[in-house]
Write a protein that holds these residues in place. Structure first.
Motif, PDB file in Angstrom:
ATOM      1  N   TYR A   1      -9.621 -13.627 -47.295  1.00 50.48           N
ATOM      2  CA  TYR A   1      -9.050 -12.278 -47.270  1.00 50.48           C
ATOM      3  C   TYR A   1      -7.910 -12.174 -46.256  1.00 50.48           C
ATOM      4  CZ  TYR A   1      -8.611  -7.255 -46.679  1.00 50.48           C
ATOM      5  OH  TYR A   1      -8.109  -5.987 -46.590  1.00 50.48           O
ATOM      6  N   ALA A   2      -8.048 -12.904 -45.137  1.00 45.34           N
ATOM      7  CA  ALA A   2      -7.014 -12.865 -44.104  1.00 45.34           C
ATOM      8  C   ALA A   2      -5.691 -13.435 -44.605  1.00 45.34           C
ATOM      9  CB  ALA A   2      -7.487 -13.637 -42.874  1.00 45.34           C
ATOM     10  N   HIS A   3      -5.729 -14.224 -45.682  1.00 43.90           N
ATOM     11  CA  HIS A   3      -4.511 -14.826 -46.234  1.00 43.90           C
ATOM     12  C   HIS A   3      -4.031 -14.111 -47.502  1.00 43.90           C
ATOM     13  CE1 HIS A   3      -5.992 -17.983 -43.566  1.00 43.90           C
ATOM     14  NE2 HIS A   3      -4.793 -18.517 -43.600  1.00 43.90           N
ATOM     15  N   TYR A   4      -4.767 -13.133 -47.944  1.00 44.39           N
ATOM     16  CA  TYR A   4      -4.433 -12.465 -49.199  1.00 44.39           C
ATOM     17  C   TYR A   4      -3.115 -11.702 -49.106  1.00 44.39           C
ATOM     18  CZ  TYR A   4      -4.790  -9.302 -53.202  1.00 44.39           C
ATOM     19  OH  TYR A   4      -4.539  -8.612 -54.352  1.00 44.39           O
ATOM     20  N   TYR A   5      -2.836 -11.121 -47.938  1.00 42.92           N
ATOM     21  CA  TYR A   5      -1.689 -10.209 -47.822  1.00 42.92           C
ATOM     22  C   TYR A   5      -0.356 -10.892 -48.098  1.00 42.92           C
ATOM     23  CZ  TYR A   5      -0.230 -11.984 -43.216  1.00 42.92           C
ATOM     24  OH  TYR A   5       0.226 -12.767 -42.187  1.00 42.92           O
ATOM     25  N   TYR A   6      -0.260 -12.211 -47.873  1.00 46.27           N
ATOM     26  CA  TYR A   6       1.020 -12.876 -48.144  1.00 46.27           C
ATOM     27  C   TYR A   6       0.908 -14.023 -49.140  1.00 46.27           C
ATOM     28  CZ  TYR A   6      -0.045 -16.895 -45.096  1.00 46.27           C
ATOM     29  OH  TYR A   6      -0.598 -18.022 -44.528  1.00 46.27           O
ATOM     30  N   GLN A   7      -0.324 -14.344 -49.583  1.00 47.99           N
ATOM     31  CA  GLN A   7      -0.477 -15.411 -50.564  1.00 47.99           C
ATOM     32  C   GLN A   7      -1.070 -14.914 -51.883  1.00 47.99           C
ATOM     33  OE1 GLN A   7      -2.359 -18.995 -49.142  1.00 47.99           O
ATOM     34  NE2 GLN A   7      -1.359 -18.892 -47.158  1.00 47.99           N
TER      35      GLN A   7
ATOM     36  N   LEU B   1      -3.755 -13.465 -54.834  1.00 51.90           N
ATOM     37  CA  LEU B   1      -5.062 -13.908 -55.325  1.00 51.90           C
ATOM     38  C   LEU B   1      -5.211 -15.420 -55.223  1.00 51.90           C
ATOM     39  CD1 LEU B   1      -7.765 -13.348 -56.727  1.00 51.90           C
ATOM     40  CD2 LEU B   1      -6.565 -13.498 -58.928  1.00 51.90           C
ATOM     41  N   ARG B   2      -4.160 -16.141 -55.572  1.00 48.57           N
ATOM     42  CA  ARG B   2      -4.219 -17.601 -55.490  1.00 48.57           C
ATOM     43  C   ARG B   2      -4.525 -18.045 -54.062  1.00 48.57           C
ATOM     44  NH1 ARG B   2       0.849 -21.668 -56.962  1.00 48.57           N
ATOM     45  NH2 ARG B   2       0.314 -23.321 -55.494  1.00 48.57           N
ATOM     46  N   GLY B   3      -3.849 -17.449 -53.098  1.00 48.59           N
ATOM     47  CA  GLY B   3      -4.080 -17.801 -51.704  1.00 48.59           C
ATOM     48  C   GLY B   3      -5.478 -17.444 -51.251  1.00 48.59           C
ATOM     49  N   PHE B   4      -5.969 -16.294 -51.703  1.00 40.99           N
ATOM     50  CA  PHE B   4      -7.320 -15.867 -51.328  1.00 40.99           C
ATOM     51  C   PHE B   4      -8.356 -16.881 -51.801  1.00 40.99           C
ATOM     52  CE2 PHE B   4     -11.243 -13.726 -52.707  1.00 40.99           C
ATOM     53  CZ  PHE B   4     -11.688 -13.208 -51.498  1.00 40.99           C
ATOM     54  N   VAL B   5      -8.251 -17.299 -53.066  1.00 42.84           N
ATOM     55  CA  VAL B   5      -9.231 -18.230 -53.634  1.00 42.84           C
ATOM     56  C   VAL B   5      -9.091 -19.622 -53.019  1.00 42.84           C
ATOM     57  CG1 VAL B   5     -10.034 -19.350 -55.744  1.00 42.84           C
ATOM     58  CG2 VAL B   5      -9.381 -16.945 -55.796  1.00 42.84           C
ATOM     59  N   VAL B   6      -7.867 -20.125 -52.954  1.00 48.52           N
ATOM     60  CA  VAL B   6      -7.650 -21.483 -52.447  1.00 48.52           C
ATOM     61  C   VAL B   6      -8.051 -21.591 -50.980  1.00 48.52           C
ATOM     62  CG1 VAL B   6      -5.931 -23.252 -51.922  1.00 48.52           C
ATOM     63  CG2 VAL B   6      -5.856 -22.047 -54.117  1.00 48.52           C
ATOM     64  N   THR B   7      -7.574 -20.671 -50.159  1.00 46.87           N
ATOM     65  CA  THR B   7      -7.919 -20.741 -48.737  1.00 46.87           C
ATOM     66  C   THR B   7      -9.406 -20.460 -48.517  1.00 46.87           C
ATOM     67  OG1 THR B   7      -7.271 -18.411 -48.403  1.00 46.87           O
ATOM     68  CG2 THR B   7      -5.608 -20.098 -47.946  1.00 46.87           C
TER      69      THR B   7
END
Length: 235
Positions: free
Chosen positions: A179-185, A187-193
């Motif tokens: 969630y901490a990476h969702y704001y700039y990445q 949905l893809r960033g949220f799932v991958v990270t």
């Protein structure tokens, strides 16, 4: 501080408090410099956490920043980091290949905000070195201490008595990390990270709460990513 609370509720209060500090600080810094609001909030949160731990007579080593005594521990550091790197790269690649195979086009498209946040890295040595500094301080060092060392240790106390609490603790930390990476990445960033964080959380237990291999793995992978942008590699 919080000594009057039972361990489970005390841990919950600590998690809520420091996650609030992390995201709250980011929200306050966003209007000033949204590109660096995440790193700034991470460093500030670690400073507050350091003060809190000192007041609690708790050492950073209890979270995983312990000295590497003996030749065996030192020799294992690099292989352990390589295992972490292999998982980060492997799971990320497999997830993206699966999304491509399944036709999840919305998932495949990374948020364009990420590129805007990093700036035009191609051939820009100054900006590249600045982001490497951020990688090894806020990301590799800071995020591993907070999301693996602190978050998982408190989550374990929160789930005390629950079967497989170590898996739940790693999963809880991974979702928050994603969630901490969702704001700039997106949905893809949220799932991958999130998946990467779960992998690192499992290694945190496998390595007997030693954070150093995770810090190295995190730092090397992020450095590779920024190097690829700087060199304009097609990866």
């Amino acid at each position: 501080m919080l000594d009057f609370l039972k361990p489970r509720w005390r841990s919950l209060a600590e998690l809520i408090g420091f996650v609030t500090i992390l995201f709250g600080t980011k929200a306050l810094v966003d209007p000033l410099t949204w590109q660096f609001s995440g790193p700034i909030s991470m460093i500030f949160t670690l400073i507050v956490l350091g003060i809190y731990l000192r007041l609690q007579n708790e050492q950073w080593s209890e979270l995983g920043l312990r000295p590497l005594f003996g030749w065996k521990a030192k020799l294992l550091l690099l292989p352990q980091a390589i295992v972490g790197m292999a998982g980060i790269i492997g799971f990320s690649a497999m997830l993206l290949l699966l999304a491509q195979h399944m036709g999840w086009t919305d998932f495949m498209e990374a948020s364009g905000v990420g590129a805007e946040r990093w700036g035009d890295l191609k051939g820009n040595l100054g900006l590249y070195l600045l982001w490497l500094l951020v990688v090894w301080t806020s990301a590799a060092f800071g995020e591993e201490i907070f999301f693996r060392g602190f978050f998982i240790s408190r989550a374990q106390r929160l789930f005390d008595g629950v079967p497989h609490k170590w898996i739940l603790s790693a999963l809880f930390a991974a979702v928050t990390f994603g969630y901490a990476h969702y704001y700039y990445q997106g949905l893809r960033g949220f799932v991958v990270t999130g998946i990467v964080a779960f992998w690192l959380g499992l290694l945190y237990f496998a390595y007997k709460r030693n954070l150093w291999p995770l810090i190295l793995a995190h730092g090397f992978v992020d450095s590779l990513m920024f190097t690829a942008h700087f060199m304009d590699w097609d990866i």
